[in-house]
Structures are given as structure tokens and as C-alpha cells.
Design a protein around this motif. Structure first.
Motif, PDB file in Angstrom:
ATOM      1  N   GLU A   6       0.832  -1.201   0.000  1.00  0.00           N
ATOM      2  CA  GLU A   6       0.000   0.000   0.000  1.00  0.00           C
ATOM      3  C   GLU A   6       0.874   1.261   0.000  1.00  0.00           C
ATOM      4  O   GLU A   6       0.623   2.202  -0.748  1.00  0.00           O
ATOM      5  CB  GLU A   6      -0.908  -0.014   1.234  1.00  0.00           C
ATOM      6  CG  GLU A   6      -2.023   0.995   1.117  1.00  0.00           C
ATOM      7  CD  GLU A   6      -2.967   0.956   2.300  1.00  0.00           C
ATOM      8  OE1 GLU A   6      -2.856   0.034   3.132  1.00  0.00           O
ATOM      9  OE2 GLU A   6      -3.800   1.853   2.379  1.00  0.00           O
ATOM     10  N   GLU A  10       0.451   2.169  -3.533  1.00  0.00           N
ATOM     11  CA  GLU A  10      -0.907   2.666  -3.285  1.00  0.00           C
ATOM     12  C   GLU A  10      -1.960   1.674  -3.748  1.00  0.00           C
ATOM     13  O   GLU A  10      -2.969   2.020  -4.367  1.00  0.00           O
ATOM     14  CB  GLU A  10      -1.112   4.024  -3.950  1.00  0.00           C
ATOM     15  CG  GLU A  10      -0.260   5.103  -3.320  1.00  0.00           C
ATOM     16  CD  GLU A  10      -0.481   6.458  -3.929  1.00  0.00           C
ATOM     17  OE1 GLU A  10      -1.425   6.624  -4.699  1.00  0.00           O
ATOM     18  OE2 GLU A  10       0.335   7.354  -3.645  1.00  0.00           O
ATOM     19  N   ARG A  12      -4.399  -1.561  -2.507  1.00  0.00           N
ATOM     20  CA  ARG A  12      -4.909  -2.303  -1.348  1.00  0.00           C
ATOM     21  C   ARG A  12      -5.872  -3.371  -1.873  1.00  0.00           C
ATOM     22  O   ARG A  12      -6.764  -3.060  -2.661  1.00  0.00           O
ATOM     23  CB  ARG A  12      -5.650  -1.361  -0.411  1.00  0.00           C
ATOM     24  CG  ARG A  12      -6.111  -2.067   0.841  1.00  0.00           C
ATOM     25  CD  ARG A  12      -6.967  -1.194   1.698  1.00  0.00           C
ATOM     26  NE  ARG A  12      -6.220  -0.137   2.337  1.00  0.00           N
ATOM     27  CZ  ARG A  12      -6.786   0.767   3.147  1.00  0.00           C
ATOM     28  NH1 ARG A  12      -8.061   0.725   3.385  1.00  0.00           N
ATOM     29  NH2 ARG A  12      -6.050   1.695   3.706  1.00  0.00           N
ATOM     30  N   LYS A  35      -8.603  -1.981   7.728  1.00  0.00           N
ATOM     31  CA  LYS A  35      -8.239  -1.881   6.311  1.00  0.00           C
ATOM     32  C   LYS A  35      -9.426  -1.941   5.350  1.00  0.00           C
ATOM     33  O   LYS A  35      -9.268  -1.644   4.164  1.00  0.00           O
ATOM     34  CB  LYS A  35      -7.273  -3.039   5.954  1.00  0.00           C
ATOM     35  CG  LYS A  35      -5.947  -2.943   6.653  1.00  0.00           C
ATOM     36  CD  LYS A  35      -5.106  -1.862   5.998  1.00  0.00           C
ATOM     37  CE  LYS A  35      -3.847  -1.578   6.749  1.00  0.00           C
ATOM     38  NZ  LYS A  35      -3.164  -0.404   6.229  1.00  0.00           N
TER      39      LYS A  35
END
Ligand code: SF4
Length: 216
Positions: A6, A10, A12, A35
Motif C-alpha cells: 500500500e 498505493e 490495497r 483496512k
């Protein structure tokens, strides 16, 4: 690893697939509450009883009232009286204990099936129970079944690496050694798979006939 990916890219994941070892309460809490990732894994749950007495799953959680209802319809609460200084009731094991009332249990006909050796019934609820419930609900979905099939394929490759390519332990030391060794093993595995795919031998043992000249 999720945090690293992440941070760096970037990215997830929307869902994570794993076995029961990843289904512990803190792990599910982190995934769901922190999350926002769908946990596609079984819940680590040791609360089922084997002596024919009621398990925790026989009790109904009533979120609005912050209490459980037992099979006899009586409440189990974390606090039965108001405290001058409000308490969190969280134990060292990150659970909150919900207790039935001693007077309800004393005359209950179900007591032998519920709490035969105690004066009243208790239930320890994890502070991550909501996340555990999310995982339980996901288990009933088609998406979860698909995740299971996908996990099997990946696990097969790791099992193959360990058993056939003997990568059951690393021989080189250090992170870079491990990386080199693993990458080499993965290349060998991919080459084997490629050779198999390109092989004219039919999976059932016969030769694949040229098009228009099928073997009988
Ligand atoms: S023993 Fe107590 S907790 Fe258990 S069913 Fe009866 S009233 Fe409910």
C-alpha cells in the motif's frame, strides 16, 4: 506485506484469501475494521462445545441492546448495574464477558444443557466479534467458494515447490539468499509447467493426434 504494498504502490486488496491460521480475531479485526478488506478465510473459533451443552452459537446476539439472548430467551449482559466510573469490561484476552442472571439460571429447565457446573452462564465475546461475523457471513457467498478454488491452485504450487522441487527449507542465508533461491525454484517450476503444456503427450497417456486424424 499489505502495508508495504500500500505504501509503495498505493494498492490495497479488496479481499484476502487464507486458511484458518489467518482467521484469528485480531487479524480479522485488522482486516475488516482497519483496512476494509474482505476476509475470505474460516474463522478461528474454539467455542464449540463437545459435551452436548449449548455452544456460544446457540445464543443470539442483540446488538441494539448490547446483550446475548439465551435459548430460554433470557439476557446475558456485560454489566447488570450502572457503575459510577464507566468500565470497558475488556479482559486481557480482548474479550468482554457477558453473564446471565443467577436468578434466571437457578430455576431454568435448560440448566443441565447450558451450565451444569456453574451457577450462571457466561459468554466471552471478542472485541473483534463484528469482524468475525463479517467473515462468517462471507463464507456463505459464491465469492468465497471462488476464493477457495483460487487458493487451492496457489497452495498446490507451493506444495509442489516443497515436495517435488525440495524447497522445504532454504539453504542460502539472508534475505537476498532466500530471494535468489526462491526465484530459481519458481523459474524451474514454471519451466516444468511450460514443458508439460507444450508436450504433445495427452494427459491421459496417449499421443495427441494431428488435427483431422484423430486417434481411436
Ligand atoms: S441456564 Fe440460564 S443462560 Fe442457560 S438457558 Fe437457562 S436461563 Fe438461559
Amino acid at each position: 506485506m499489505v502495508d508495504r504494498v500500500e505504501e509503495r504502490f498505493e494498492l490495497r486488496p479488496k479481499r484476502l484469501i487464507g486458511d484458518t491460521a489467518y482467521g484469528t480475531a485480531p487479524m480479522l479485526g485488522w482486516m475488516v475494521e482497519e483496512k476494509g478488506i474482505e476476509p475470505h478465510m474460516p474463522v478461528w473459533d474454539k467455542s464449540a462445545r463437545k459435551d452436548d451443552t449449548f455452544s456460544n452459537s446457540d445464543f443470539t446476539w442483540v446488538a441494539e441492546a448490547n446483550e446475548y439472548r439465551c435459548p430460554a430467551g433470557k439476557p446475558l449482559r456485560s454489566n447488570w448495574r450502572p457503575f459510577k466510573n464507566p468500565r470497558s469490561h475488556v479482559t486481557q484476552a480482548d474479550t468482554i464477558i457477558y453473564r446471565a442472571s443467577q436468578s434466571d439460571c437457578k430455576d431454568c429447565a435448560m440448566k443441565p444443557q447450558c451450565c451444569p457446573n456453574m451457577t450462571f452462564r457466561k459468554i466471552a465475546r471478542s472485541i473483534h466479534e463484528n469482524a468475525r461475523d463479517v467473515a462468517r457471513r462471507l463464507r456463505e457467498t459464491e465469492g468465497y467458494q471462488q476464493s477457495r478454488c483460487e487458493r487451492k491452485k496457489v497452495e498446490m504450487l507451493f506444495a509442489h515447490l516443497k515436495r517435488i522441487l525440495k524447497l522445504d527449507r532454504l539453504r542460502l542465508r539472508g534475505l537476498s539468499g532466500a530471494q535468489d533461491e526462491f526465484t530459481t525454484a519458481a523459474i524451474a517450476q514454471n519451466l516444468r509447467r511450460l514443458a508439460k503444456l507444450a508436450s504433445p503427450i495427452h494427459p491421459l497417456g496417449g499421443q495427441v493426434a494431428p488435427a483431422g486424424n484423430e486417434m481411436r
